[in-house]
Design a protein around this motif. Sequence first.
Motif, PDB file in Angstrom:
ATOM      1  N   TYR A  94     -23.788  72.072  -7.084  1.00 40.16           N
ATOM      2  CA  TYR A  94     -24.289  70.816  -6.529  1.00 40.16           C
ATOM      3  C   TYR A  94     -24.239  69.703  -7.580  1.00 40.16           C
ATOM      4  N   THR A  95     -24.603  70.025  -8.811  1.00 39.34           N
ATOM      5  CA  THR A  95     -24.631  69.017  -9.870  1.00 39.34           C
ATOM      6  C   THR A  95     -23.236  68.486 -10.169  1.00 39.34           C
ATOM      7  N   VAL A  96     -22.225  69.356 -10.153  1.00 36.03           N
ATOM      8  CA  VAL A  96     -20.850  68.891 -10.373  1.00 36.03           C
ATOM      9  C   VAL A  96     -20.469  67.878  -9.299  1.00 36.03           C
ATOM     10  N   GLY A  97     -20.786  68.181  -8.052  1.00 34.96           N
ATOM     11  CA  GLY A  97     -20.457  67.251  -6.971  1.00 34.96           C
ATOM     12  C   GLY A  97     -21.233  65.960  -7.043  1.00 34.96           C
ATOM     13  N   ALA A  98     -22.458  66.016  -7.547  1.00 34.12           N
ATOM     14  CA  ALA A  98     -23.309  64.823  -7.549  1.00 34.12           C
ATOM     15  C   ALA A  98     -23.127  63.945  -8.770  1.00 34.12           C
TER      16      ALA A  98
END
Length: 382
Positions: A104-108
């Motif tokens: 999720y952090t990579v996408g955000a």
Amino acid sequence: MTALLPRRAVTSGQMRNDLWLAAGMLVAGILSSALGSVSGVYGAEHPPLWWGFVYAVLLTLPLALRRRFPCTVLFVVSATYFVGISLQIPEVYVGNVAIFIAMYTVGAWVADRRRAAIVRVLVIVAMLVWLLVGIFQSAASGDDLPTDGPFSPFAAFAMLQFLVNIAFFGGAYLFGERAHASAVEHAALEERTAELERERELTAAQAVALDRVRIARELHDVVAHHVSAMGVQAGAARTVLDRDPDAARTALAGVESSARSALTDLRQLLETLRTPDSDAPGGSTLRLAALSDLAAHATANGLPTTLSVVGEPVEAPELVQVNLYRIAQEALTNARRHGGPGATADVRIRYEDDAIELEVVNTGRSPISGREGLGLVGMRER
């Protein structure tokens, strides 16, 4: 070409929250490993308990840096998860949560969207390949799963694993995309807000500048008109002071009258400027009908002036009447100042169906070349 969006800065509050998240996940990972070992998640055969503690550390502590190094954190957490499951470390919950957060952090947070997509797709493909290999190994060993019935239980189990993983990783992917899109929208809104604030400040500065120009123009028109007349009258009084005291007295009375008129006009101008628009009284007293008084004043102060009205007078907006009056006033002032002895002037006001035309001409000497005066600038602005 891939558009690179500006990288968002990580605030101290966000870093502090990530540190608390990593600490909480570490405690949960240690407890999960210990309880999984006691409950025998993978049976009796599993690595020693301290391996579970090492696994929990490598799985959770990188999350403290997830916003600063999102891709690296995802690779470290994913690799740790691979190794832990392969070694059958008895922990099955915290690892899933850690991978979800890292993906999720990579996408955000990754500004380069192509890089963010490639990193997540690589991890998802690796996970699915690893799952596929595990399913085939289980099928080859023939352990635990019966194969009889109208629909193979093994096939049902494999399909369930794929659907769960697709939903898991797909959710992490989509949530990250949505978080990034929301951040971009928020940044655009902040930029627009800042732009509007700059425009508001610029508009306010322009309004102040326009007010200053308007005040300067009004002061020039009022003061120049009266002071010019006072200069002519004072000069006439000085000329005849010795041989014709009565004429000098009359000229000085004209100076006094012009001074009083100047003070009255200045007081009215200042009251207008200090009064809010909503509280302004009946408006300006300067009307086109007062052009006859203006011509008479110019005649009385050494510039014989005639007024001609062509057409049927019509009611014009107040601003139009004030500007036409001031233009005529400034033109006559210039004619009196620069026309020389014997100069005369003629003011013509012409009313048409959709326009009012003002013309002021004078006789006398040609204007002296030089820097353009403020009066001409003011007339042009009006």
